[in-house]
Design an enzyme around this catalytic site. Structure first.
Site, PDB file in Angstrom:
ATOM      1  N   ASP A  53      19.451   1.622   3.128  1.00  0.00           N
ATOM      2  CA  ASP A  53      20.419   0.612   2.681  1.00  0.00           C
ATOM      3  C   ASP A  53      21.777   1.234   2.412  1.00  0.00           C
ATOM      4  O   ASP A  53      22.816   0.633   2.700  1.00  0.00           O
ATOM      5  CB  ASP A  53      19.914  -0.083   1.410  1.00  0.00           C
ATOM      6  CG  ASP A  53      18.864  -1.139   1.711  1.00  0.00           C
ATOM      7  OD1 ASP A  53      18.793  -1.582   2.872  1.00  0.00           O
ATOM      8  OD2 ASP A  53      18.120  -1.504   0.792  1.00  0.00           O
TER       9      ASP A  53
ATOM     10  N   THR B  56       0.823  -1.226   0.000  1.00  0.00           N
ATOM     11  CA  THR B  56       0.000   0.000   0.000  1.00  0.00           C
ATOM     12  C   THR B  56       0.851   1.267   0.000  1.00  0.00           C
ATOM     13  O   THR B  56       0.333   2.354  -0.259  1.00  0.00           O
ATOM     14  CB  THR B  56      -0.880   0.035   1.272  1.00  0.00           C
ATOM     15  OG1 THR B  56       0.000   0.123   2.412  1.00  0.00           O
ATOM     16  CG2 THR B  56      -1.750  -1.208   1.397  1.00  0.00           C
TER      17      THR B  56
END
Ligand code: URA
Length: 216
Positions: free
Chosen positions: A210, A115
């Protein structure tokens, strides 16, 4: 009052050459984890300089080696940096270097991959938030969903003001945050072209978390 160099006076584009140069180095895919984190830290210090430009000051009496004088100081304790976990940590460190007396709050939000909505899993703020000015930090203002969720949650504690600092954003992210929270000033080093269908900013710099933590 700080000035905005964007048509929307609530959007502050920090276009200082040092910030832009360091951001370009960060965007490169070959930038190492260490240099990405170092550059983000350096940019965050420069952003801290901009976001604190209109901070309230108070006068104190001090003694120089020659005489007594009235001089200005900031009350860092009134300021709260709220880091949106986990990538916000990358900005928080640089901000705290410049304002070491600031308090720190954390809000844990993850983005539901289907979503793209923000889901809260952690929330810890200092006491007496009604007396404090809040600066929410997150490197990427992308869909804007995390930023809106974080600001909505923090507003429940009724702080004096809320600003939002990111490294990079896009028109969609700005529009979403401005619509939900028109009182929040946004500070960013760049406004990129667009979001892709996965909620990533283009051209962007990839996944900030990351790249900060080397988890890719
Ligand atoms: N979060 C990121 O880390 N990168 C993006 O491009 C968008 C959201």
């Amino acid at each position: 009052m700080s000035t905005s160099n964007h048509p929307d006076p609530h959007v502050h584009l920090v276009d200082h050459p040092l910030v832009q140069h360091k951001l370009t180095l960060m965007r490169k895919k070959e930038a190492s984890t260490n240099s990405f984190r170092t550059l983000l830290n350096e940019i965050s210090m420069l952003m801290a300089y901009e976001v604190t430009r209109d901070m309230a000051m108070q006068e104190v009496e001090i003694e120089t080696p020659l005489e007594t004088m009235t001089a200005k100081v900031i009350d860092g304790k009134k300021l709260v940096f709220v880091s949106i976990l986990r990538a916000g940590t990358g900005i928080l460190d640089g901000m705290l270097t410049i304002v070491p007396g600031a308090r720190v709050g954390h809000i844990g939000l993850y983005r539901d991959p289907k979503t793209l909505q923000a889901v809260e899993y952690y929330f810890k703020m200092p006491q007496d938030m009604q007396e404090r000015d809040v600066v929410v930090v997150d490197p990427m203002l992308a869909t804007g969903n995390s930023a809106v969720a974080a600001v909505t949650r923090i507003k429940q504690l009724q702080p004096k003001s809320i600003k939002f600092v990111c490294l990079l954003t896009c028109p969609e992210g700005i529009a979403t945050l401005r619509k939900a929270h028109p009182d929040v000033q946004i500070y960013t080093a760049a406004i990129d072209r667009q979001l892709n269908s996965h909620g990533y900013i283009l051209p962007g710099l990839g996944d900030a978390g990351d790249r900060i933590f080397g988890t890719q």
